[in-house]
Design a protein around this motif. Structure first.
Motif, PDB file in Angstrom:
ATOM      1  N   SER A  56      -7.474  -2.254  -7.174  1.00 24.29           N
ATOM      2  CA  SER A  56      -6.122  -1.711  -7.212  1.00 24.29           C
ATOM      3  C   SER A  56      -5.943  -0.416  -6.442  1.00 24.29           C
ATOM      4  O   SER A  56      -4.813   0.040  -6.268  1.00 24.29           O
ATOM      5  CB  SER A  56      -5.695  -1.488  -8.675  1.00 24.29           C
ATOM      6  OG  SER A  56      -5.675  -2.719  -9.372  1.00 24.29           O
TER       7      SER A  56
ATOM      8  N   HIS B  53       0.828  -1.198   0.000  1.00 25.77           N
ATOM      9  CA  HIS B  53       0.000   0.000   0.000  1.00 25.77           C
ATOM     10  C   HIS B  53       0.870   1.259   0.000  1.00 25.77           C
ATOM     11  O   HIS B  53       1.786   1.391   0.817  1.00 25.77           O
ATOM     12  CB  HIS B  53      -0.907   0.029   1.237  1.00 25.77           C
ATOM     13  CG  HIS B  53      -2.076  -0.910   1.175  1.00 25.77           C
ATOM     14  ND1 HIS B  53      -1.945  -2.248   0.892  1.00 25.77           N
ATOM     15  CD2 HIS B  53      -3.412  -0.700   1.374  1.00 25.77           C
ATOM     16  CE1 HIS B  53      -3.148  -2.817   0.917  1.00 25.77           C
ATOM     17  NE2 HIS B  53      -4.046  -1.901   1.212  1.00 25.77           N
ATOM     18  N   VAL B  54       0.557   2.187  -0.903  1.00 25.65           N
ATOM     19  CA  VAL B  54       1.216   3.498  -0.941  1.00 25.65           C
ATOM     20  C   VAL B  54       0.128   4.555  -1.086  1.00 25.65           C
ATOM     21  O   VAL B  54      -0.819   4.372  -1.860  1.00 25.65           O
ATOM     22  CB  VAL B  54       2.218   3.604  -2.103  1.00 25.65           C
ATOM     23  CG1 VAL B  54       2.795   5.012  -2.197  1.00 25.65           C
ATOM     24  CG2 VAL B  54       3.344   2.580  -1.941  1.00 25.65           C
ATOM     25  N   THR B  55       0.251   5.661  -0.343  1.00 33.02           N
ATOM     26  CA  THR B  55      -0.788   6.688  -0.330  1.00 33.02           C
ATOM     27  C   THR B  55      -0.246   8.032  -0.787  1.00 33.02           C
ATOM     28  O   THR B  55       0.814   8.480  -0.334  1.00 33.02           O
ATOM     29  CB  THR B  55      -1.379   6.845   1.087  1.00 33.02           C
ATOM     30  OG1 THR B  55      -1.918   5.597   1.516  1.00 33.02           O
ATOM     31  CG2 THR B  55      -2.479   7.895   1.112  1.00 33.02           C
TER      32      THR B  55
ATOM     33  N   THR C 138      -4.932   5.645  -2.096  1.00 33.65           N
ATOM     34  CA  THR C 138      -4.049   4.553  -1.707  1.00 33.65           C
ATOM     35  C   THR C 138      -4.064   3.531  -2.829  1.00 33.65           C
ATOM     36  O   THR C 138      -5.135   3.074  -3.251  1.00 33.65           O
ATOM     37  CB  THR C 138      -4.511   3.905  -0.397  1.00 33.65           C
ATOM     38  OG1 THR C 138      -4.440   4.881   0.652  1.00 33.65           O
ATOM     39  CG2 THR C 138      -3.625   2.723  -0.034  1.00 33.65           C
ATOM     40  N   ILE C 139      -2.879   3.184  -3.323  1.00 36.19           N
ATOM     41  CA  ILE C 139      -2.783   2.299  -4.487  1.00 36.19           C
ATOM     42  C   ILE C 139      -2.011   1.036  -4.143  1.00 36.19           C
ATOM     43  O   ILE C 139      -1.230   0.992  -3.194  1.00 36.19           O
ATOM     44  CB  ILE C 139      -2.114   3.023  -5.680  1.00 36.19           C
ATOM     45  CG1 ILE C 139      -0.748   3.628  -5.281  1.00 36.19           C
ATOM     46  CG2 ILE C 139      -3.018   4.122  -6.218  1.00 36.19           C
ATOM     47  CD1 ILE C 139       0.441   2.791  -5.595  1.00 36.19           C
ATOM     48  N   ASP C 140      -2.278   0.000  -4.911  1.00 30.37           N
ATOM     49  CA  ASP C 140      -1.484  -1.220  -4.878  1.00 30.37           C
ATOM     50  C   ASP C 140      -0.264  -0.956  -5.755  1.00 30.37           C
ATOM     51  O   ASP C 140      -0.387  -0.821  -6.983  1.00 30.37           O
ATOM     52  CB  ASP C 140      -2.329  -2.383  -5.412  1.00 30.37           C
ATOM     53  CG  ASP C 140      -1.593  -3.715  -5.398  1.00 30.37           C
ATOM     54  OD1 ASP C 140      -0.352  -3.699  -5.285  1.00 30.37           O
ATOM     55  OD2 ASP C 140      -2.260  -4.759  -5.519  1.00 30.37           O
ATOM     56  N   HIS C 141       0.912  -0.866  -5.131  1.00 31.19           N
ATOM     57  CA  HIS C 141       2.107  -0.460  -5.870  1.00 31.19           C
ATOM     58  C   HIS C 141       2.560  -1.518  -6.876  1.00 31.19           C
ATOM     59  O   HIS C 141       3.434  -1.255  -7.708  1.00 31.19           O
ATOM     60  CB  HIS C 141       3.242  -0.151  -4.893  1.00 31.19           C
ATOM     61  CG  HIS C 141       4.159   0.936  -5.362  1.00 31.19           C
ATOM     62  ND1 HIS C 141       4.266   1.319  -6.675  1.00 31.19           N
ATOM     63  CD2 HIS C 141       5.029   1.724  -4.680  1.00 31.19           C
ATOM     64  CE1 HIS C 141       5.153   2.289  -6.788  1.00 31.19           C
ATOM     65  NE2 HIS C 141       5.633   2.552  -5.586  1.00 31.19           N
ATOM     66  N   ARG C 142       1.984  -2.705  -6.828  1.00 37.30           N
ATOM     67  CA  ARG C 142       2.245  -3.681  -7.878  1.00 37.30           C
ATOM     68  C   ARG C 142       1.597  -3.252  -9.184  1.00 37.30           C
ATOM     69  O   ARG C 142       2.061  -3.619 -10.269  1.00 37.30           O
ATOM     70  CB  ARG C 142       1.699  -5.060  -7.483  1.00 37.30           C
ATOM     71  CG  ARG C 142       2.282  -5.675  -6.221  1.00 37.30           C
ATOM     72  CD  ARG C 142       1.551  -6.957  -5.868  1.00 37.30           C
ATOM     73  NE  ARG C 142       0.125  -6.727  -5.652  1.00 37.30           N
ATOM     74  CZ  ARG C 142      -0.763  -7.688  -5.454  1.00 37.30           C
ATOM     75  NH1 ARG C 142      -0.372  -8.962  -5.432  1.00 37.30           N
ATOM     76  NH2 ARG C 142      -2.045  -7.403  -5.257  1.00 37.30           N
TER      77      ARG C 142
ATOM     78  N   THR D 286      -0.798   7.550 -10.185  1.00 38.36           N
ATOM     79  CA  THR D 286      -1.505   7.957  -8.969  1.00 38.36           C
ATOM     80  C   THR D 286      -1.753   9.456  -8.955  1.00 38.36           C
ATOM     81  O   THR D 286      -2.875   9.926  -8.705  1.00 38.36           O
ATOM     82  CB  THR D 286      -0.693   7.551  -7.728  1.00 38.36           C
ATOM     83  OG1 THR D 286      -0.438   6.150  -7.761  1.00 38.36           O
ATOM     84  CG2 THR D 286      -1.436   7.909  -6.448  1.00 38.36           C
TER      85      THR D 286
ATOM     86  N   ASP E 236       2.266   3.179 -10.422  1.00 40.90           N
ATOM     87  CA  ASP E 236       3.324   3.933  -9.756  1.00 40.90           C
ATOM     88  C   ASP E 236       2.840   5.342  -9.441  1.00 40.90           C
ATOM     89  O   ASP E 236       1.672   5.680  -9.640  1.00 40.90           O
ATOM     90  CB  ASP E 236       4.570   3.971 -10.646  1.00 40.90           C
ATOM     91  CG  ASP E 236       5.103   2.578 -10.957  1.00 40.90           C
ATOM     92  OD1 ASP E 236       5.172   1.758 -10.023  1.00 40.90           O
ATOM     93  OD2 ASP E 236       5.426   2.323 -12.129  1.00 40.90           O
ATOM     94  N   GLY E 237       3.772   6.189  -8.975  1.00 41.81           N
ATOM     95  CA  GLY E 237       3.420   7.539  -8.578  1.00 41.81           C
ATOM     96  C   GLY E 237       2.847   8.375  -9.705  1.00 41.81           C
ATOM     97  O   GLY E 237       1.974   9.221  -9.476  1.00 41.81           O
TER      98      GLY E 237
END
Length: 394
Positions: A332, A189-191, A366-370, A377, A373-374
């Motif tokens: 995702s 998880h990346v936000t 919040t994204i699934d980084h798999r 997002t 990418d940024g």
């Protein structure tokens, strides 16, 4: 005979028979509720397919119910009472509860087996009230409730600063816990967080909410969020996807789930299907219907399945920012909307920087980084914010 079937919209979920609402031999009218089915997301009533008399129950309490399975049968009200012996044995009188039964493991249905595992219950300690003394889910729940009331023999006395209240987990809370743990274990998880000015949508809502109400729609801010999500998906389509081990499925249909609080019982996520084809009025009407039925416990399995993206409007309970918000697998990404509050901001007016007070909120993705990418997002969030901040008044 008229077959009573498990709805096909249950596909993709595991359902069990919660309880029958009508006894064998009782008359029913078409669309009268006959039986309750329960999944990990919703309890659903199956209505009578026609007028008639309940002739047989073929899947009883705690039985697993797959889509299209035969639950029971109706006979027309004007038909003669059948005399075949099998009709009489389907709903035979239940014997009184007894402790003289085979080993408990041989008497546990799949749903009961899950319940005893979830609550750490020894089946030998549970008195069964089902046919032949078998244990039902209700028996397990009653045992857990009684166990919570009784103090443990070896338990230390409560601390002097206060007592302890033991609250057994209900099925919905346990299902949420499993899903949340599974998501953070599976997906990195990346936000990303942006700030959004709600002035434009607040002005539009003030001007149009009465007209929407006349059309049966409660014009909430969530309707605008869904519409802005549709525009953002066009800028970054990979956000509207599901991750699988061998592929990424990117969808044309934008099916947006909206987290709806159910008080202490947790939350449920009804889905606005096909949002990309709806106007703001259409979104508001669909959303109004779903939220009302969610809080009344009347959603069907189809109402909570098929989502490709989710919105968590956590700001309604006061939080400015929540990160990360857990993604609903195998989606995702998930959008978070924080509390709206007046803030001092700098805006250019006539080529001069000015200090203004605006209704602002933090919006996060919040994204699934798999999956993305940024760049994708931030592209998605930029378009989402741009759509809301430039919403036309007309």
């Amino acid at each position: 005979m008229i077959d009573i079937l498990v709805p096909y919209e249950q596909e993709g979920t595991k359902a069990i028979v919660r309880s029958w609402l009508v006894k064998v031999g009782e008359p029913v009218k078409e669309n009268d509720p006959l039986v309750e089915l329960e999944t990990d997301k919703v309890t659903q009533e199956v209505p009578a397919p026609a007028d008639g008399i309940l002739d047989a129950i073929l899947l009883d309490t705690d039985a697993e119910a797959t889509p299209g399975a035969l639950l029971g049968r109706l006979r027309p009200a004007d038909a003669a009472t059948p005399t075949a012996p099998e009709a009489a044995t389907v709903e035979a009188p239940r014997p009184a509860p007894t402790n003289e039964r085979p080993a408990p493991a041989n008497w546990l249905s799949p749903s009961v087996r899950r319940a005893v595992q979830e609550h750490d219950v020894d089946p030998a300690e549970v008195t069964g009230t089902g046919r032949g003394g078998r244990i039902t889910r209700t028996d397990v729940e009653r045992h857990v409730a009684e166990r919570a009331k009784a103090p443990e023999p070896s338990a230390p006395p409560p601390a002097k600063s206060g007592g302890v209240t033991s609250v057994p987990h209900d099925r919905m809370r346990l299902a949420i816990a499993r899903n949340m743990l599974g998501s953070v274990t599976t997906a990195p998880h990346v936000t990303a967080v942006f700030e959004c000015d709600f002035s434009a949508i607040m002005a539009h809502r003030k001007a149009h909410k009465d007209a929407f109400a006349a059309s049966g729609a409660n014009l909430t801010f969530t309707a605008y969020f869904i519409a802005a999500c549709v525009e953002a998906m066009r800028a970054a389509p990979a956000i509207n996807s599901r991750w699988f081990d061998d592929r990424l499925e990117i969808y044309d249909a934008v099916n947006i789930g909206v987290g709806t609080a159910l008080g202490d019982k947790g939350l449920i996520v009804p889905v606005v299907h096909g949002a990309q084809a709806l106007s703001l009025l259409g979104i508001a009407q669909r959303l109004t219907d779903l939220v009302v039925r969610a809080r009344d416990g009347k959603l069907s399995g189809g109402d909570v399945s098929g989502g490709t993206f989710t919105i968590s409007n956590h700001g309604v309970s006061g939080s400015l920012l929540a990160a990360p918000i857990i993604i609903s697998q195998p989606q995702s990404a998930i959008l978070g909307i924080g509390k709206t509050e007046k803030r001092v901001v700098v805006r250019e007016a006539g080529g001069v920087d000015t200090i203004q007070i605006r209704p602002m909120a933090y919006v996060s993705l919040t994204i699934d980084h798999r999956v993305v990418d940024g760049h994708q997002t931030n592209t998605w969030l930029s378009k989402f914010v741009e759509t809301l901040e430039n919403w036309p008044l007309a």
